[in-house]
Design a protein around this motif. Structure first.
Motif, PDB file in Angstrom:
ATOM      1  N   LEU A   1       0.826  -1.210   0.000  1.00 13.68           N
ATOM      2  CA  LEU A   1       0.000   0.000   0.000  1.00 13.68           C
ATOM      3  C   LEU A   1       0.861   1.261   0.000  1.00 13.68           C
ATOM      4  N   MET A   2       1.948   1.242   0.763  1.00 10.37           N
ATOM      5  CA  MET A   2       2.852   2.393   0.782  1.00 10.37           C
ATOM      6  C   MET A   2       3.455   2.621  -0.608  1.00 10.37           C
ATOM      7  N   ASP A   3       3.813   1.537  -1.297  1.00  3.91           N
ATOM      8  CA  ASP A   3       4.364   1.660  -2.649  1.00  3.91           C
ATOM      9  C   ASP A   3       3.342   2.221  -3.629  1.00  3.91           C
ATOM     10  N   GLN A   4       2.060   1.998  -3.354  1.00  9.87           N
ATOM     11  CA  GLN A   4       0.995   2.509  -4.219  1.00  9.87           C
ATOM     12  C   GLN A   4       0.678   3.974  -3.938  1.00  9.87           C
ATOM     13  N   GLY A   5       1.315   4.545  -2.910  1.00  8.40           N
ATOM     14  CA  GLY A   5       1.132   5.957  -2.644  1.00  8.40           C
ATOM     15  C   GLY A   5       0.238   6.281  -1.460  1.00  8.40           C
ATOM     16  N   PHE A   6      -0.221   5.281  -0.730  1.00  7.18           N
ATOM     17  CA  PHE A   6      -1.026   5.545   0.453  1.00  7.18           C
ATOM     18  C   PHE A   6      -0.134   6.118   1.549  1.00  7.18           C
ATOM     19  N   SER A   7      -0.702   6.939   2.412  1.00  7.37           N
ATOM     20  CA  SER A   7       0.057   7.445   3.556  1.00  7.37           C
ATOM     21  C   SER A   7       0.232   6.308   4.556  1.00  7.37           C
ATOM     22  N   SER A   8       1.166   6.487   5.462  1.00  9.09           N
ATOM     23  CA  SER A   8       1.406   5.462   6.472  1.00  9.09           C
ATOM     24  C   SER A   8       0.159   5.238   7.328  1.00  9.09           C
ATOM     25  N   LEU A   9      -0.485   6.321   7.743  1.00 12.37           N
ATOM     26  CA  LEU A   9      -1.682   6.192   8.575  1.00 12.37           C
ATOM     27  C   LEU A   9      -2.808   5.471   7.846  1.00 12.37           C
ATOM     28  N   GLU A  10      -2.992   5.791   6.582  1.00 11.51           N
ATOM     29  CA  GLU A  10      -4.047   5.142   5.798  1.00 11.51           C
ATOM     30  C   GLU A  10      -3.733   3.659   5.591  1.00 11.51           C
ATOM     31  N   ALA A  11      -2.470   3.346   5.299  1.00  9.04           N
ATOM     32  CA  ALA A  11      -2.078   1.945   5.124  1.00  9.04           C
ATOM     33  C   ALA A  11      -2.273   1.160   6.422  1.00  9.04           C
ATOM     34  N   CYS A  12      -1.937   1.767   7.552  1.00  6.66           N
ATOM     35  CA  CYS A  12      -2.132   1.107   8.848  1.00  6.66           C
ATOM     36  C   CYS A  12      -3.610   0.840   9.097  1.00  6.66           C
ATOM     37  N   ARG A  13      -4.450   1.813   8.779  1.00  4.55           N
ATOM     38  CA  ARG A  13      -5.882   1.647   8.985  1.00  4.55           C
ATOM     39  C   ARG A  13      -6.430   0.516   8.132  1.00  4.55           C
ATOM     40  N   ILE A  14      -6.022   0.469   6.870  1.00  2.92           N
ATOM     41  CA  ILE A  14      -6.508  -0.564   5.955  1.00  2.92           C
ATOM     42  C   ILE A  14      -6.055  -1.946   6.397  1.00  2.92           C
ATOM     43  N   VAL A  15      -4.792  -2.066   6.799  1.00  2.00           N
ATOM     44  CA  VAL A  15      -4.227  -3.359   7.192  1.00  2.00           C
ATOM     45  C   VAL A  15      -4.725  -3.785   8.574  1.00  2.00           C
ATOM     46  N   GLY A  16      -5.059  -2.813   9.421  1.00  2.00           N
ATOM     47  CA  GLY A  16      -5.552  -3.128  10.750  1.00  2.00           C
ATOM     48  C   GLY A  16      -4.463  -3.229  11.798  1.00  2.00           C
ATOM     49  N   ILE A  17      -3.435  -2.390  11.645  1.00  2.00           N
ATOM     50  CA  ILE A  17      -2.349  -2.366  12.628  1.00  2.00           C
ATOM     51  C   ILE A  17      -2.284  -0.983  13.259  1.00  2.00           C
ATOM     52  N   ASN A  18      -1.611  -0.892  14.378  1.00  4.07           N
ATOM     53  CA  ASN A  18      -1.411   0.378  15.058  1.00  4.07           C
ATOM     54  C   ASN A  18      -0.449   1.232  14.239  1.00  4.07           C
ATOM     55  N   SER A  19      -0.661   2.538  14.265  1.00  7.43           N
ATOM     56  CA  SER A  19       0.207   3.430  13.483  1.00  7.43           C
ATOM     57  C   SER A  19       1.653   3.380  13.974  1.00  7.43           C
ATOM     58  N   ARG A  20       1.863   3.091  15.264  1.00  4.73           N
ATOM     59  CA  ARG A  20       3.233   2.977  15.779  1.00  4.73           C
ATOM     60  C   ARG A  20       3.925   1.750  15.187  1.00  4.73           C
ATOM     61  N   THR A  21       3.170   0.678  14.975  1.00  4.74           N
ATOM     62  CA  THR A  21       3.732  -0.514  14.340  1.00  4.74           C
ATOM     63  C   THR A  21       4.170  -0.186  12.922  1.00  4.74           C
ATOM     64  N   GLY A  22       3.333   0.525  12.181  1.00  2.27           N
ATOM     65  CA  GLY A  22       3.686   0.934  10.826  1.00  2.27           C
ATOM     66  C   GLY A  22       4.925   1.803  10.802  1.00  2.27           C
ATOM     67  N   LYS A  23       5.031   2.707  11.768  1.00  2.00           N
ATOM     68  CA  LYS A  23       6.198   3.582  11.843  1.00  2.00           C
ATOM     69  C   LYS A  23       7.459   2.760  12.099  1.00  2.00           C
ATOM     70  N   ARG A  24       7.375   1.789  13.002  1.00  2.00           N
ATOM     71  CA  ARG A  24       8.538   0.932  13.280  1.00  2.00           C
ATOM     72  C   ARG A  24       8.941   0.153  12.033  1.00  2.00           C
ATOM     73  N   TRP A  25       7.951  -0.414  11.334  1.00  2.00           N
ATOM     74  CA  TRP A  25       8.256  -1.170  10.121  1.00  2.00           C
ATOM     75  C   TRP A  25       8.911  -0.270   9.093  1.00  2.00           C
ATOM     76  N   ARG A  26       8.351   0.914   8.897  1.00  2.00           N
ATOM     77  CA  ARG A  26       8.855   1.841   7.884  1.00  2.00           C
ATOM     78  C   ARG A  26      10.273   2.292   8.196  1.00  2.00           C
ATOM     79  N   ASN A  27      10.572   2.518   9.471  1.00  4.97           N
ATOM     80  CA  ASN A  27      11.884   3.024   9.858  1.00  4.97           C
ATOM     81  C   ASN A  27      12.876   1.929  10.216  1.00  4.97           C
ATOM     82  N   GLY A  28      12.431   0.682  10.278  1.00  2.81           N
ATOM     83  CA  GLY A  28      13.327  -0.422  10.550  1.00  2.81           C
ATOM     84  C   GLY A  28      13.739  -0.572  12.000  1.00  2.81           C
TER      85      GLY A  28
END
Length: 70
Positions: A27-54
């Motif tokens: 979803l991030m590669d398709q241009g969705f924001s991190s918050l929107e991708a987290c909402r769609i996938v059903g994860i916490n935004s902090r989890t998405g941030k950790r994944w994105r930043n490694g």
């Protein structure tokens, strides 16, 4: 979209959320924001941030995001 959000939302412990992680980066590669991708996938935004930043929860650096097979 073939991805389906898990019906049982109990904590996964150390179990990897590989399907969620792959869908998040797709979803991030398709241009969705991190918050929107987290909402769609059903994860916490902090989890998405950790994944994105490694970063992992202990604050240490953990590998890079999954390769795209280039």
């Amino acid at each position: 979209m073939d991805f389906e959000i898990r019906k049982i939302r109990t904590p996964q412990g150390r179990k990897k959320l590989t399907a969620e992680r792959e869908e998040y980066f797709r979803l991030m590669d398709q241009g969705f924001s991190s918050l929107e991708a987290c909402r769609i996938v059903g994860i916490n935004s902090r989890t998405g941030k950790r994944w994105r930043n490694g970063w992992n929860p202990s604050g240490t650096r953990r590998g890079h995001r999954p390769s795209r097979g280039w």
